[in-house]
Design an enzyme around this catalytic site. Structure first.
Site, PDB file in Angstrom:
ATOM      1  N   ILE A  84       0.849  -1.203   0.000  1.00 19.68           N
ATOM      2  CA  ILE A  84       0.000   0.000   0.000  1.00 19.68           C
ATOM      3  C   ILE A  84       0.881   1.249   0.000  1.00 19.68           C
ATOM      4  O   ILE A  84       0.707   2.152  -0.820  1.00 19.68           O
ATOM      5  CB  ILE A  84      -0.936   0.026   1.228  1.00 19.68           C
ATOM      6  CG1 ILE A  84      -1.937  -1.122   1.182  1.00 19.68           C
ATOM      7  CG2 ILE A  84      -1.685   1.361   1.309  1.00 19.68           C
ATOM      8  CD1 ILE A  84      -2.796  -1.247   2.430  1.00 19.68           C
ATOM      9  N   GLN A 137       2.488   4.311  19.016  1.00 21.67           N
ATOM     10  CA  GLN A 137       2.418   5.341  17.972  1.00 21.67           C
ATOM     11  C   GLN A 137       1.650   6.566  18.458  1.00 21.67           C
ATOM     12  O   GLN A 137       2.020   7.706  18.161  1.00 21.67           O
ATOM     13  CB  GLN A 137       1.802   4.752  16.705  1.00 21.67           C
ATOM     14  CG  GLN A 137       2.672   3.625  16.137  1.00 21.67           C
ATOM     15  CD  GLN A 137       2.447   3.342  14.676  1.00 21.67           C
ATOM     16  OE1 GLN A 137       1.371   3.529  14.138  1.00 21.67           O
ATOM     17  NE2 GLN A 137       3.481   2.859  14.017  1.00 21.67           N
ATOM     18  N   GLY A 178      -4.001   0.564   9.080  1.00 25.16           N
ATOM     19  CA  GLY A 178      -3.748  -0.798   9.552  1.00 25.16           C
ATOM     20  C   GLY A 178      -4.915  -1.344  10.359  1.00 25.16           C
ATOM     21  O   GLY A 178      -5.463  -0.659  11.228  1.00 25.16           O
ATOM     22  N   ASN A 179      -5.291  -2.588  10.077  1.00 30.11           N
ATOM     23  CA  ASN A 179      -6.469  -3.192  10.720  1.00 30.11           C
ATOM     24  C   ASN A 179      -6.161  -3.856  12.059  1.00 30.11           C
ATOM     25  O   ASN A 179      -5.031  -4.284  12.268  1.00 30.11           O
ATOM     26  CB  ASN A 179      -7.083  -4.218   9.767  1.00 30.11           C
ATOM     27  CG  ASN A 179      -7.783  -3.537   8.611  1.00 30.11           C
ATOM     28  OD1 ASN A 179      -8.477  -2.552   8.823  1.00 30.11           O
ATOM     29  ND2 ASN A 179      -7.593  -4.035   7.403  1.00 30.11           N
ATOM     30  N   ASP A 222     -13.853   1.274   1.127  1.00 27.01           N
ATOM     31  CA  ASP A 222     -15.186   0.669   1.099  1.00 27.01           C
ATOM     32  C   ASP A 222     -16.174   1.591   0.370  1.00 27.01           C
ATOM     33  O   ASP A 222     -16.999   1.137  -0.421  1.00 27.01           O
ATOM     34  CB  ASP A 222     -15.675   0.413   2.522  1.00 27.01           C
ATOM     35  CG  ASP A 222     -14.637  -0.312   3.356  1.00 27.01           C
ATOM     36  OD1 ASP A 222     -14.263  -1.426   2.984  1.00 27.01           O
ATOM     37  OD2 ASP A 222     -14.182   0.254   4.367  1.00 27.01           O
ATOM     38  N   HIS A 267     -14.664  -0.933   9.729  1.00 22.07           N
ATOM     39  CA  HIS A 267     -14.012  -1.405   8.505  1.00 22.07           C
ATOM     40  C   HIS A 267     -13.778  -2.910   8.664  1.00 22.07           C
ATOM     41  O   HIS A 267     -12.672  -3.380   8.902  1.00 22.07           O
ATOM     42  CB  HIS A 267     -12.692  -0.662   8.280  1.00 22.07           C
ATOM     43  CG  HIS A 267     -11.924  -1.188   7.097  1.00 22.07           C
ATOM     44  ND1 HIS A 267     -12.419  -1.132   5.817  1.00 22.07           N
ATOM     45  CD2 HIS A 267     -10.728  -1.813   7.004  1.00 22.07           C
ATOM     46  CE1 HIS A 267     -11.551  -1.684   4.988  1.00 22.07           C
ATOM     47  NE2 HIS A 267     -10.517  -2.113   5.683  1.00 22.07           N
TER      48      HIS A 267
END
Length: 325
Positions: A8, A104, A122-123, A151, A179
């Site tokens: 990505i 983070q 990030g999931n 989406d 998501h």
């Protein structure tokens, strides 16, 4: 940008560096943060960016240190996360990601500008975003968002293909919620430009059973379908969605249009629990988003909006139990 060596980020960097996101007259300094084993690969990415000879790109800084990676940032795109491995329980995935996004968030708090705009990719993106925000209490909650634009673009494209029109002829689709596969792609408020005339999506498509069935599941499960076909997750489309999201955040949405963003649910008018990052329709002006209020919600939509909220509440509560350990 975190997690730079994934596909990505590789697709994304060129678009940002050539001015597609922050404007054609905005000089760019790219700060690329990744884990230590990836630094040699990062050097190769830096060489390629240099070799593009892009006039707006002033400097590229590769690093594995958060104090360098987050220093004085105007925009942070957090692409990397711990992926789910085979046999891994969802709670184990959440636990690993809480540790990452706590770190983070704390680094954003300590080193970034307080005006920084943060996009978590990030999931599990919604809950990761919430953890980062809670770990950076002096940065406004409104400055944190997660990506549901992919989406949104998927939903827009499915309707456009069904109606035989270009994607930009479809506006105001909505992604509600998480998501994940519980997200609710909603076209009750969408409009389609058919031969110069704006028509409600249900009237343009003329197939209610598709819109309430296969359309929804296609959008919900599209990521898995791409992985099955490509043996890799969505990269080009995800990078495009990140660009769309950040560009709209910077320059605003068009009059009469709203876009889907995972944002802080506090004060929403749709009965969604407050302490969540939940995808809503938003309009943006002067880098500030507002949830588009007042849309009528039917029983079909209500049930789907509540189901994805319930999943997010469960994720949040599990993640917060790890955060406090």
């Amino acid at each position: 940008m975190g997690g730079v060596c994934c596909f990505i980020a590789y697709s994304l960097l060129y678009s940002i560096a050539k001015g597609d996101v922050f404007g054609k007259d905005q000089p760019i300094i790219l700060v690329l943060l990744d884990i230590p084993p990836m630094l040699p690969v990062l050097d190769g990415v830096v060489m390629e960016l240099q070799d593009c000879a892009l006039p707006l790109l002033r400097e590229v800084i590769p690093t594995d240190k958060v104090e360098v990676g987050f220093k004085d940032l105007d925009a942070a795109i957090l692409v990397g996360s711990m992926p789910r491995k085979e046999g891994m329980e969802r709670k184990d995935l959440l636990k690993a990601n809480v540790a990452i996004f706590k770190t983070q968030g704390a680094a954003l708090e300590k080193y970034a500008k307080k005006t920084v705009r943060v996009l978590v990719v990030g999931n599990p993106a919604n809950t990761n975003c919430l953890i980062a925000s809670k770990s950076a209490p002096s940065i406004p909650k409104e400055n944190f968002s997660c990506l549901t634009r992919l989406d949104h673009n998927r939903a827009r494209s499915q309707v456009a293909m069904r109606c035989g029109v270009p994607a930009d002829a479809v506006k105001n689709v909505i992604i509600w919620g998480n998501h994940s596969s519980t997200q609710y792609p909603d076209v009750h408020h969408a409009m389609v430009n058919v031969r110069g005339k704006e028509v409600e999506a249900y009237d343009a498509v003329k197939d209610d059973s598709w819109l309430k069935g296969d359309f929804i599941s296609t959008v919900q499960l599209r990521g898995a379908a791409v992985i099955k076909a490509r043996k890799l997750s969505s990269a080009m489309s995800a990078a495009k969605a990140i660009c769309d999201h950040m560009r709209d955040w910077w320059f605003g949405t068009l009059d009469g249009e709203f876009m889907s963003m995972g944002v802080y649910a506090g004060g929403n008018s749709y009965g969604i629990p407050e302490d969540l990052i939940y995808s809503f329709p938003v309009h943006i002006k002067n880098k500030l988003w507002n949830i588009h209020d007042g849309l009528p919600i039917n029983d079909f939509s209500r049930a789907k909006m509540d189901a994805t909220a319930a999943e997010l509440v469960e994720e949040r509560d599990t993640a917060l139990s790890f955060l406090s350990q």
